[in-house]
Design an enzyme around this catalytic site. Structure first.
Site, short mmCIF file in Angstrom:
data_model
loop_
_atom_site.label_atom_id
_atom_site.label_comp_id
_atom_site.label_asym_id
_atom_site.label_seq_id
_atom_site.Cartn_x
_atom_site.Cartn_y
_atom_site.Cartn_z
N GLY A 1 0.90 -1.20 0.05
CA GLY A 1 -0.10 -0.03 0.00
C GLY A 1 0.88 1.30 0.00
O GLY A 1 1.60 1.33 0.93
N GLY B 1 -0.21 4.33 0.15
CA GLY B 1 -1.16 5.42 0.48
C GLY B 1 -0.36 6.22 1.53
O GLY B 1 0.73 6.21 1.83
N PHE B 2 -1.18 6.97 2.37
CA PHE B 2 -0.29 7.80 3.45
C PHE B 2 0.48 7.06 4.34
O PHE B 2 1.43 7.50 4.68
CB PHE B 2 -1.47 8.61 4.22
CG PHE B 2 -2.25 9.78 3.73
CD1 PHE B 2 -1.54 10.96 3.22
CD2 PHE B 2 -3.43 9.86 3.32
CE1 PHE B 2 -1.92 11.83 2.37
CE2 PHE B 2 -4.12 10.87 2.69
CZ PHE B 2 -3.32 11.93 2.12
N VAL C 1 -1.25 -7.70 -4.01
CA VAL C 1 -0.95 -8.60 -3.11
C VAL C 1 -2.39 -9.50 -2.87
O VAL C 1 -3.56 -9.09 -2.61
CB VAL C 1 -0.59 -8.00 -1.78
CG1 VAL C 1 -0.71 -9.18 -0.67
CG2 VAL C 1 0.76 -7.21 -1.95
N GLU D 1 -19.01 17.56 1.69
CA GLU D 1 -18.24 18.01 0.95
C GLU D 1 -18.64 17.98 -0.51
O GLU D 1 -18.60 18.97 -1.26
CB GLU D 1 -16.76 17.65 0.69
CG GLU D 1 -15.98 18.20 1.94
CD GLU D 1 -14.50 17.41 2.23
OE1 GLU D 1 -13.89 18.16 3.19
OE2 GLU D 1 -14.14 16.26 1.61
N ASP E 1 -6.04 3.18 7.79
CA ASP E 1 -7.38 2.89 7.78
C ASP E 1 -7.53 1.44 7.98
O ASP E 1 -8.84 1.13 8.65
CB ASP E 1 -8.11 3.07 6.56
CG ASP E 1 -8.54 4.68 6.28
OD1 ASP E 1 -7.90 5.32 7.12
OD2 ASP E 1 -8.99 5.31 5.16
N ALA F 1 -6.41 10.73 7.50
CA ALA F 1 -4.98 10.87 7.00
C ALA F 1 -3.95 10.90 8.26
O ALA F 1 -2.75 10.30 8.05
CB ALA F 1 -4.87 12.03 6.23
N GLN F 2 -4.25 11.88 9.12
CA GLN F 2 -3.16 12.14 10.00
C GLN F 2 -2.75 10.83 10.82
O GLN F 2 -1.35 10.46 11.09
CB GLN F 2 -3.67 13.19 11.07
CG GLN F 2 -3.29 14.65 10.74
CD GLN F 2 -1.83 14.98 10.69
OE1 GLN F 2 -0.95 14.73 11.71
NE2 GLN F 2 -1.57 15.41 9.64
C1 LIG Z 1 -13.06 10.95 -0.70
C2 LIG Z 1 -12.27 10.76 0.52
C3 LIG Z 1 -12.06 12.07 1.12
C4 LIG Z 1 -11.31 12.05 2.40
N1 LIG Z 1 -11.26 13.29 2.89
C5 LIG Z 1 -10.52 13.27 4.16
C6 LIG Z 1 -10.18 14.40 4.68
O1 LIG Z 1 -10.41 15.90 4.52
N2 LIG Z 1 -9.08 14.37 6.00
C7 LIG Z 1 -8.66 13.42 6.10
O2 LIG Z 1 -7.71 13.22 7.24
N3 LIG Z 1 -8.74 12.06 5.78
C8 LIG Z 1 -9.80 12.04 4.72
N4 LIG Z 1 -9.98 10.82 4.18
C9 LIG Z 1 -9.46 9.76 4.69
C10 LIG Z 1 -7.98 9.43 4.32
O3 LIG Z 1 -7.71 9.74 2.90
C11 LIG Z 1 -7.42 7.89 4.87
O4 LIG Z 1 -7.74 8.04 6.05
C12 LIG Z 1 -6.07 7.67 4.37
O5 LIG Z 1 -6.01 7.84 2.98
C13 LIG Z 1 -5.72 6.37 4.96
O6 LIG Z 1 -4.37 5.99 4.42
P1 LIG Z 1 -4.02 4.64 4.30
O7 LIG Z 1 -2.52 4.58 3.98
O8 LIG Z 1 -4.31 3.51 5.33
O9 LIG Z 1 -4.82 3.89 3.05
P2 LIG Z 1 -4.95 4.72 1.43
O10 LIG Z 1 -4.60 5.97 1.59
O11 LIG Z 1 -6.42 4.11 1.04
O12 LIG Z 1 -4.07 3.68 0.64
C14 LIG Z 1 -3.93 2.24 0.45
C15 LIG Z 1 -3.32 2.01 -0.69
O13 LIG Z 1 -3.24 0.66 -0.58
C16 LIG Z 1 -3.31 0.18 -2.19
N5 LIG Z 1 -3.93 -1.17 -2.19
C17 LIG Z 1 -5.18 -1.89 -1.64
N6 LIG Z 1 -5.20 -2.87 -1.63
C18 LIG Z 1 -3.84 -3.44 -2.22
C19 LIG Z 1 -3.66 -4.71 -2.44
N7 LIG Z 1 -4.34 -5.74 -2.45
N8 LIG Z 1 -2.29 -4.90 -3.21
C20 LIG Z 1 -1.74 -3.89 -3.42
N9 LIG Z 1 -1.97 -2.60 -3.17
C21 LIG Z 1 -3.04 -2.41 -2.45
C22 LIG Z 1 -4.21 1.34 -2.73
O14 LIG Z 1 -4.12 1.18 -4.02
C23 LIG Z 1 -3.65 2.38 -2.02
O15 LIG Z 1 -2.75 3.15 -2.73
C24 LIG Z 1 -10.78 10.82 3.17
C25 LIG Z 1 -10.95 9.79 2.12
C26 LIG Z 1 -11.76 9.71 1.04
C27 LIG Z 1 -11.93 8.49 0.14
#
Ligand SMILES: Cc1cc2nc3c(=O)[nH]c(=O)nc-3n(C[C@H](O)[C@H](O)[C@H](O)COP(=O)(O)OP(=O)(O)OC[C@H]3O[C@@H](n4cnc5c(N)ncnc54)[C@H](O)[C@@H]3O)c2cc1C
Length: 449
Positions: free
Chosen positions: A24, A26-27, A92, A184, A313, A328-329
Site C-alpha cells: 500500500g 497511501g499515506f 497482493v 463536501e 485505515d 489521514a493524520q
Molecule cells: C473521498 C475521501 C475524502 C477524504 N477526506 C479526508 C480529509 O479531508 N481529511 C482526512 O484526514 N482524511 C480524509 N480521508 C481519509 C484518508 O484519505 C484516509 O484515512 C487515508 O488515505 C488512509 O491512508 P492509508 O494509507 O491507510 O490508506 P490509503 O490511502 O487508502 O492507501 C491504501 C493503498 O493501498 C493500495 N492497495 C489496496 N489493496 C491493495 C492490494 N491488495 N495490493 C496492493 N496495493 C493495495 C491502494 O491502491 C492504495 O494506494 C478521505 C478519504 C476519502 C476516500
C-alpha cells in the site's frame, strides 16, 4: 527483547539487511517507506496502482476543480531518491504469515522479515453491492472521473432534452451519507449548479437543480462536536442543499432512491455512507472489528505476529478508550512510527509505543465555507471563511511535490476569481443510469423546470 527482535538484532550486526515489504502506497505506506530511508533495511513497496493519491482532495476532481494529476503522484517518483527502496506495481493477493511471504497477482512471491500492511479501506454498501452501479462512491481517481462524468452529463442531457422536447426531467442530485465526504460532495454539487453552470446553458436553468443530502443519524458530520455539525448543516441550507437527517435509505435504483418511506427521483446519486476495510486484513487470521479492520496493539501489531504491522485505515487501534479515526493524520503518524520500531529492533532495544497526536479535523462545505476542530497548536472551533482558509493552507502543505502544490493553488485561485471550473471534461459514454426511466416517470408538474 522478543523472540523476533533478538535474531534480527544479531543478524543486523552480522550485516544481514532485513527485508521490509510495505503493501500500500497511501499515506501510511509512503510515510513508512520514507521513514526507513536511513535504516540498514531493504524496502519494497507494493501497490496495485502506480500512484499515491491525496484522497482528501478527490472530491475536487469529482467536481471538476482539479485534474487527477494535481492530487496524485507516481509512487516510484516519490521514492526515486531513496536508495534502499524499490517499488512494484502489483496486487497482493495472498499472505502466508507462517512462511513470511506474500504472493502477488502476477504470480511472483516476496519473502519478508517485516510486513507492513497499509491497504486502507473502501466504501461499503452494507450488503447491497447491487446499488453500486446506481450510486458510485468516491475512493479512486476512476471513481472521481465517473462522478464528474455523471454530474456534468446530467446538465448536458437536460439541455438536449429541453431542445428536443421543450421540457426535461428534474435535476435532482442525491448524496447519501452526511460524513465529511458527503458534506463536501453536496456542497460542491450545489456550487456547480448555482455558481459555475448558471451562464453556460441556453435552454435550462441549472440553478433550479435540487441537491439532497440524506443522513441516517440525527446530524451531519456526526464525528464532529455538535456546534460544528449544526454550523455545517446551516451552511448547507444556505447553499440550497436540502438536508434530511435521521432518514434511512432503503433502496437505490436506476434514477431513484427510496428514503424515509419516500421515493425520490434522482438524476445522479452519489454514495458516501459506509466504509469497510481492505479484504487483505482477513488473510492474517487475526481478530477484526465489524468493519474488517485488524485489531492492533500500541506497537501496531496484531496479536502474536510481531513481524507484521497494520497501519492506517486498515488498523483498529484504541487510545484512551476511543478508536483512533480512519483519517489521514493517524495513517501518516503510524507510518512514521515504523522507523522508530525497526530502529529499536535493530539496536536490540524495546519497541516504543505508538501514540496518536490529534491536531484536529476539518471539512469544507462549498466555495468559501468549512468547519474545523483545531486541537493543535491551539484549541478552537473555526467556521466560515477562517476555517476555509485554514483548510486551504493545510491541504496545500500536505500535497506531495512542489508542482502539485503550485498547480492546485493556481487552480483554486483561478476558480475562485473566474467562476470557471478547470477540468470540466466528460469522458466515457453518454449514458446515465435511470435517465430513460426519468424521461418516462417525470410528472407533468415537473415539466419545463
Ligand atoms: C473521498 C475521501 C475524502 C477524504 N477526506 C479526508 C480529509 O479531508 N481529511 C482526512 O484526514 N482524511 C480524509 N480521508 C481519509 C484518508 O484519505 C484516509 O484515512 C487515508 O488515505 C488512509 O491512508 P492509508 O494509507 O491507510 O490508506 P490509503 O490511502 O487508502 O492507501 C491504501 C493503498 O493501498 C493500495 N492497495 C489496496 N489493496 C491493495 C492490494 N491488495 N495490493 C496492493 N496495493 C493495495 C491502494 O491502491 C492504495 O494506494 C478521505 C478519504 C476519502 C476516500
Amino acid at each position: 527483547m522478543s523472540e523476533l527482535t533478538r535474531p534480527i538484532a544479531e543478524e543486523a550486526r552480522n550485516g544481514h539487511r532485513p527485508r521490509v515489504v510495505i503493501v500500500g502506497g497511501g499515506f501510511a505506506g509512503i510515510h513508512a517507506a520514507r521513514g526507513l530511508a536511513n535504516l540498514p533495511v531493504d524496502v519494497t513497496v507494493v501497490d496495485r496502482r502506480n500512484h499515491h493519491l491525496f484522497q482528501p482532495l478527490l472530491y475536487q476532481v469529482a467536481l471538476a476543480v482539479l485534474s487527477p494529476a494535481d492530487i496524485a503522484q507516481p509512487i516510484r517518483s516519490i521514492l526515486r531518491r531513496q536508495a534502499n527502496a524499490q517499488v512494484l506495481m502489483d496486487e497482493v493477493v495472498e499472505l502466508d504469515v507462517a512462511q513470511r511471504r506474500v504472493r502477488l497477482g502476477s504470480g511472483a512471491q516476496l519473502d519478508y522479515d517485516y510486513l507492513v500492511l497499509a491497504t486502507g479501506a473502501t466504501h461499503s454498501y452494507f450488503g447491497h453491492n447491487d446499488w453500486e452501479p446506481y450510486a458510485p462512491g468516491l475512493k479512486t481517481v476512476e471513481d472521481a472521473i465517473e462522478i464528474r462524468r455523471r454530474v456534468l452529463l446530467a446538465f448536458e442531457l437536460a439541455e438536449r432534452h429541453m431542445v428536443e422536447h421543450g421540457w426535461h426531467p428534474p435535476l435532482n442530485f442525491v448524496v447519501i451519507g452526511g460524513g465529511a465526504t458527503g458534506v463536501e460532495l453536496a456542497g460542491a454539487v450545489s456550487d456547480i449548479a448555482q455558481l459555475y453552470m448558471r451562464h453556460d446553458f441556453r435552454h435550462i436553468d441549472p440553478t433550479k437543480s435540487r441537491v439532497l443530502l440524506i443522513e441516517g443519524s440525527p446530524r451531519v458530520l456526526g464525528a464532529y462536536p455538535p456546534d460544528l455539525s449544526a454550523q455545517a448543516e446551516a451552511t448547507l441550507h444556505r447553499l440550497g442543499v436540502e438536508v434530511r437527517t435521521s432518514t434511512h435509505v432503503t433502496v437505490v435504483g436506476p434514477g431513484w432512491v427510496e428514503a424515509g418511506g419516500e421515493r425520490i427521483e434522482a438524476v445522479v446519486t452519489l454514495w458516501a455512507a459506509g466504509v469497510q476495510a481492505s479484504p487483505l486484513g482477513q488473510m492474517l487470521g487475526c481478530p477484526l472489528d465489524r468493519r474488517g479492520c485488524v485489531v492492533v496493539d500500541d506497537r501496531l501489531n496484531p496479536p502474536g505476529v510481531p513481524e507484521v504491522f497494520v497501519l492506517g485505515d486498515l488498523a483498529h487501534l484504541e487510545q484512551d478508550g476511543r478508536q483512533i479515526p480512519g483519517v489521514a493524520q493517524p495513517a501518516m503518524q503510524m507510518g512514521d512510527h515504523i522507523a522508530r520500531i525497526l530502529a529499536a529492533d535493530l539496536a536490540g532495544q524495546p519497541r516504543p509505543a505508538f501514540r496518536y497526536f490529534d491536531k484536529g479535523d476539518m471539512a469544507t462545505i462549498g466555495r468559501m465555507a468549512a468547519v474545523a476542530k483545531v486541537e493543535w497548536p491551539f484549541k478552537a472551533h473555526l467556521t466560515g471563511m477562517p476555517a476555509w482558509l485554514t483548510w486551504i493552507v493545510i491541504h496545500i502543505f500536505f500535497l506531495i511535490g512542489f508542482r502539485n502544490r503550485f498547480s492546485v493553488f493556481w487552480n483554486w485561485v483561478w476558480t475562485y476569481f473566474t467562476f470557471t471550473r478547470g477540468a470540466r471534461l466528460i469522458t466515457g459514454d453518454q449514458h446515465l443510469p435511470g435517465w430513460n426511466h426519468l424521461e418516462i416517470q417525470v410528472d407533468e408538474s415537473d415539466r419545463g423546470r
